[in-house]
Design a protein around this motif. Structure first.
Motif, mmCIF file in Angstrom:
data_model
loop_
_atom_site.group_PDB
_atom_site.id
_atom_site.type_symbol
_atom_site.label_atom_id
_atom_site.label_comp_id
_atom_site.label_asym_id
_atom_site.label_seq_id
_atom_site.Cartn_x
_atom_site.Cartn_y
_atom_site.Cartn_z
ATOM 1 N N UNK A 13 0.854 -1.188 0.000
ATOM 2 C CA UNK A 13 0.000 0.000 0.000
ATOM 3 C C UNK A 13 0.890 1.238 0.000
ATOM 4 N N UNK A 14 1.406 1.584 -1.168
ATOM 5 C CA UNK A 14 2.243 2.785 -1.320
ATOM 6 C C UNK A 14 3.425 2.786 -0.344
ATOM 7 N N UNK B 260 -5.591 5.678 -5.187
ATOM 8 C CA UNK B 260 -4.985 5.252 -6.450
ATOM 9 C C UNK B 260 -5.827 4.164 -7.124
ATOM 10 N N UNK B 261 -6.309 3.219 -6.322
ATOM 11 C CA UNK B 261 -7.145 2.152 -6.893
ATOM 12 C C UNK B 261 -8.408 2.750 -7.495
ATOM 13 N N UNK B 262 -8.984 3.700 -6.769
ATOM 14 C CA UNK B 262 -10.237 4.293 -7.247
ATOM 15 C C UNK B 262 -10.015 5.117 -8.511
ATOM 16 N N UNK C 182 -3.145 4.635 -1.213
ATOM 17 C CA UNK C 182 -3.287 3.345 -1.899
ATOM 18 C C UNK C 182 -4.735 3.149 -2.343
#
Lengths: 329, 69
Positions: free
Chosen positions: A225-226, B35-37, B32
């Protein structure tokens, strides 16, 4: 912040003196505590200064001496999206949710989208029971404003801090993602169970794939996650039903890799923790306790409850959550 | 000073897969998800920039994270 193992009488005295506390222990002990500024959750597994242990006669207590106030609060399942409504500006919130509850499932899947959830540190854990008692006794949460135990919903402690105080909430994940970028897993649907996975770009029945390839299911699937490595642990593989169950939900569209195998879990925690951990809040996962054979072993200088899931904003698995508070300058 | 919504850093951080290990845990987890959205619905970028900027505005610890975007 101070971590201590206390008797019920010692903890009660502290609560009655107005201390702001989070407590972990057997249900019978938590049920005896007086009303006050605390929340509690059930577990009988701990890592103390003497190492991992099962303890039923005392409570693991964290006292937040830095706090300038605190509000214990119970929210039912419908109230979960309103967790942040109780946030005290500049403070932090502790949270406990019973394992196997609807709240556990809902928070895991939807928590990231609750309004304002990330607006202050949110730390806590999923409460549990002795492994022999699964299915016989329900994990509980206790809320100090009433002293009542619940097997559903969430216990929250909204803590106020003096101006300038800083809370550092982070995770210590001893697992690294597998080296092979060619071995990746993704899932078309989010949830605690999956029948289909995409492995290296090819759609497969995940239960059959795990069985045929002999994957070590004690190792979690790890997402990046980043820069934060987030684990999803495998609970069971049912080839007949063609289904794999997880201890935390997989997220659709996220790329997972199988974790690299570990030698000594205790050593990995000690290396990851370095000299930190003393005077910090932490909780660690029952899977690390079991798979890492942590009974009698220490995890660096971190002490705390062993839990059925860890929370640092979101539900985590096989992870140590740690929180430190720096005093105002 | 929090950059305005037109600053290119917001778009860059939500449309790349850059590693943000040096930022706070909250920032990493939130970005995170965003970014997915954005990857699933690129038209939602402006709204997601607004959500990220609101988060930074409300959290003093996250202001320092913007310099690492």
């Amino acid at each position: 912040m101070k971590n201590e193992v206390l008797s019920v009488a010692e903890a009660a005295k502290r609560i009655e003196a107005g201390a702001v506390m989070v407590l972990a222990g057997d249900e019978a002990l938590l049920a005896q505590l007086p009303r006050g500024k605390w929340i509690g959750g059930t577990t009988v597994y701990f890592v103390t200064e003497d190492g991992g242990t099962v303890m039923r006669d005392k409570l693991f207590c964290t006292t937040f001496a830095e706090a300038t106030g605190a509000v214990p609060r119970y929210v039912d399942v419908a109230g979960l999206p309103e967790i942040s409504k109780g946030y005290t500006p500049g403070g932090f919130t502790m949270i406990m949710i019973p394992a196997f509850s609807v709240a556990h499932s809902n928070f895991a899947v939807e928590g990231q989208t609750y309004p304002g959830l990330f607006d202050q540190p949110l730390s806590g854990w999923i409460t549990g029971v002795h492994l022999d008692d699964i299915g016989k006794r329900a994990p509980k949460i206790f809320v100090g404003s009433t002293g009542i135990g619940h097997d559903e919903g969430a216990a929250l402690l909204h803590v106020a801090l003096p101006e300038g105080a800083h809370v550092d909430l982070d995770i210590l994940n001893i697992f690294a993602r597998g080296d092979s970028a060619a071995l990746t897993f993704s899932f078309p649907e989010a949830g605690f169970a999956a029948k289909t996975a995409v492995v290296n770009g090819e759609e497969v029945n995940f239960a059959r794939y795990i069985t045929e390839t002999g994957i070590d299911t004690r190792l979690p699937l790890v997402a990046n996650y980043a820069g934060a490595l987030v684990n999803v642990s495998i609970q069971s593989v049912d080839v007949e039903a063609g289904e794999v169950k997880f201890y935390a939900p997989v997220v659709a569209g996220v790329e997972y890799r199988l974790a690299n195998a570990l030698g000594s879990y205790a050593q990995a925690f000690a290396q990851g923790a370095g000299e930190t951990g003393e005077g910090q809040y932490s909780c660690n996962c029952i899977l690390n306790y079991l798979y890492g054979e942590l009974e009698g072993q220490r995890t660096g200088k971190f002490t705390g409850p062993i839990t059925f899931g860890e929370i640092a904003y979101i539900l985590l698995n096989q992870t140590l959550v740690k929180m430190d508070i720096s005093n105002a300058a | 000073m929090i950059p305005d919504a037109n600053d290119p850093r917001w778009k860059r951080v939500l449309t790349s897969d850059s590693d943000l290990s040096a930022t706070s845990l909250a920032t990493r987890i939130l970005i995170a998800r965003l970014r997915r959205e954005v990857a699933a619905a690129p038209g939602a970028l402006a709204g997601k920039i607004g959500e990220l900027r609101d988060f930074v505005t409300k959290n003093s610890f996250a202001v320092a994270d913007v310099a690492k975007f």
